[in-house]
Write an enzyme that holds these catalytic residues in place. Structure first.
Site, mmCIF file in Angstrom:
data_model
loop_
_atom_site.group_PDB
_atom_site.id
_atom_site.type_symbol
_atom_site.label_atom_id
_atom_site.label_comp_id
_atom_site.label_asym_id
_atom_site.label_seq_id
_atom_site.Cartn_x
_atom_site.Cartn_y
_atom_site.Cartn_z
ATOM 1 C CG ASP A 202 -5.192 2.201 0.590
ATOM 2 O OD1 ASP A 202 -6.425 1.345 0.469
ATOM 3 O OD2 ASP A 202 -4.236 1.938 1.043
ATOM 4 C CG MET B 150 -11.396 -3.161 5.678
ATOM 5 S SD MET B 150 -10.074 -2.738 4.638
ATOM 6 C CE MET B 150 -9.121 -1.611 5.649
ATOM 7 C CG HIS C 230 -3.523 -2.063 -1.290
ATOM 8 N ND1 HIS C 230 -4.651 -2.677 -1.646
ATOM 9 C CD2 HIS C 230 -4.258 -1.220 -0.411
ATOM 10 C CE1 HIS C 230 -5.820 -2.649 -0.807
ATOM 11 N NE2 HIS C 230 -5.517 -1.651 -0.065
ATOM 12 N N GLY D 267 -3.774 4.972 7.352
ATOM 13 C CA GLY D 267 -2.578 3.906 7.303
ATOM 14 C C GLY D 267 -2.026 3.825 8.854
ATOM 15 C CG HIS E 142 -9.074 -0.739 -0.493
ATOM 16 N ND1 HIS E 142 -8.739 -0.656 0.788
ATOM 17 C CD2 HIS E 142 -10.664 -0.897 -0.110
ATOM 18 C CE1 HIS E 142 -9.388 -0.950 1.651
ATOM 19 N NE2 HIS E 142 -10.986 -0.943 1.156
ATOM 20 C CG MET F 257 -9.490 6.633 1.584
ATOM 21 S SD MET F 257 -8.590 6.995 2.944
ATOM 22 C CE MET F 257 -7.620 5.711 3.329
ATOM 23 N N GLY G 279 -9.449 4.103 6.464
ATOM 24 C CA GLY G 279 -9.465 5.388 6.419
ATOM 25 C C GLY G 279 -8.117 6.033 6.672
ATOM 26 C CB SER H 228 -0.903 0.021 1.222
ATOM 27 O OG SER H 228 -1.565 1.419 1.508
ATOM 28 C CG ASP I 13 -5.765 -2.819 3.539
ATOM 29 O OD1 ASP I 13 -4.552 -2.426 4.092
ATOM 30 O OD2 ASP I 13 -6.601 -2.229 2.909
ATOM 31 N N GLY I 14 -4.229 -3.671 6.878
ATOM 32 C CA GLY I 14 -4.409 -2.738 7.998
ATOM 33 C C GLY I 14 -3.509 -3.255 9.179
ATOM 34 N N GLY I 15 -2.469 -2.630 9.503
ATOM 35 C CA GLY I 15 -1.500 -3.169 10.530
ATOM 36 C C GLY I 15 -0.899 -4.284 10.283
ATOM 37 C CG MET J 63 -11.774 2.338 1.658
ATOM 38 S SD MET J 63 -10.165 2.752 2.724
ATOM 39 C CE MET J 63 -9.014 2.745 1.540
ATOM 40 N N GLY K 195 1.218 -1.354 4.371
ATOM 41 C CA GLY K 195 1.678 -0.104 3.820
ATOM 42 C C GLY K 195 2.980 0.416 4.541
HETATM 43 C C1 DX5 Z 1 -6.508 1.671 5.271
HETATM 44 C C2 DX5 Z 1 -6.108 1.277 3.896
HETATM 45 C C3 DX5 Z 1 -4.810 0.519 4.168
HETATM 46 C C4 DX5 Z 1 -3.578 0.981 4.806
HETATM 47 C C5 DX5 Z 1 -2.708 0.011 5.375
HETATM 48 O O1 DX5 Z 1 -7.919 2.246 5.207
HETATM 49 O O2 DX5 Z 1 -6.981 0.620 3.485
HETATM 50 O O3 DX5 Z 1 -4.628 -0.078 2.848
HETATM 51 O O4 DX5 Z 1 -2.875 1.709 3.694
HETATM 52 O O5 DX5 Z 1 -1.608 0.669 5.919
HETATM 53 P P1 DX5 Z 1 -0.900 -0.050 7.207
HETATM 54 O O6 DX5 Z 1 -0.340 -1.192 6.491
HETATM 55 O O7 DX5 Z 1 0.257 1.000 7.368
HETATM 56 O O8 DX5 Z 1 -1.902 -0.195 8.345
HETATM 57 ZN ZN ZN Z 2 -6.470 -0.683 1.513
#
Ligand code: DX5
Ligand code: ZN
Length: 218
Positions: A34, A139, A32, A146, A65, A36, A144, A7, A177-179, A67, A199
């Protein structure tokens, strides 16, 4: 087999071309991207023109992705701008069946994204509309931003979805996706996920190649 999606949300966006080269050289399988809209989530990122520019310089395929509140309005335009696969949220306002059809009509794999508080029961009736190369994005943070902390409670959801797909003889991919970093990726893989989005962990790594490798099976 595990695939790694880098990401770029928290990367240095003034140097996107360099970022895409760094993550490709590090061994990531996809970028990836994102999107928004400030409505579906309380943040704005990037949209169609940036994707067009990124597409011209990126060697990796791009996973978009969405959102956004109304994905159906935009999926065809994202496909034309260079998306190689597109996910959208089942909590969005668009007609889910039509949105899946448009993504498929563009010749792309479709992902159904599910926010942490949405029960799998809301997803299951839609699964027959997906093809084998499609994917479910669970998720592991609230969408929203990173750099958020991985939500442990989603592991149970990955296990339940994985068991459901096996019971139904479905070969859909499970994306998280996330953390996601080495340790959380290992737990997600063990629970049944095979698509790892990561990310901050990759783009801030001193050694991006080691970071990407650590997300795959040992
Ligand atoms: C959050 C995004 C993720 C984000 C992940 O809303 O969808 O793709 O970039 O970032 P990390 O890996 O830092 O949590
Ligand atoms: Zn994402």
């Amino acid at each position: 087999m595990t695939k790694v999606f880098a990401s770029i949300l928290n990367a240095d966006l003034a140097h996107l071309a360099d970022v895409s080269t760094v993550v490709a050289d590090a061994g990531a399988d996809y970028l990836h991207y994102d999107v928004m809209d400030g409505c579906f989530v309380d943040n704005l990122s990037f949209g169609l023109p940036v994707l067009q520019s990124l597409k011209r310089c990126a060697s990796l395929p791009i996973d978009v992705h969405l959102m956004i509140k109304e994905p159906l309005r935009f999926v065809k335009r994202f496909a034309e701008a260079g998306a190689d696969m597109i996910s959208f949220h089942i909590e969005s306002d668009s007609d889910i069946s039509k949105t899946i059809s448009v993504i498929h009509a563009c010749g792309l794999p479709c992902g159904l994204a599910v926010s942490p508080d949405t029960p799998l029961e809301q997803l299951y009736p839609i699964l027959p509309l997906l093809n084998d190369n499609d994917y479910i994005l669970l998720m592991t943070v609230y969408p929203g931003w990173g750099s958020q902390k991985f939500m442990e409670e989603v592991l149970q959801k990955i296990r339940a979805l994985s068991a459901h797909l096996k019971a139904e003889h479905r070969n859909l991919h499970i994306q998280v996706d996330g953390g996601i970093q080495a340790e959380t990726a290992a737990r997600c893989r063990e629970a049944g996920a095979d698509y790892m989005v990561s990310g901050t962990y990759i783009v801030n790594a001193e050694n991006p190649q080691a970071a990407v490798a650590s997300l795959r099976e040992r």
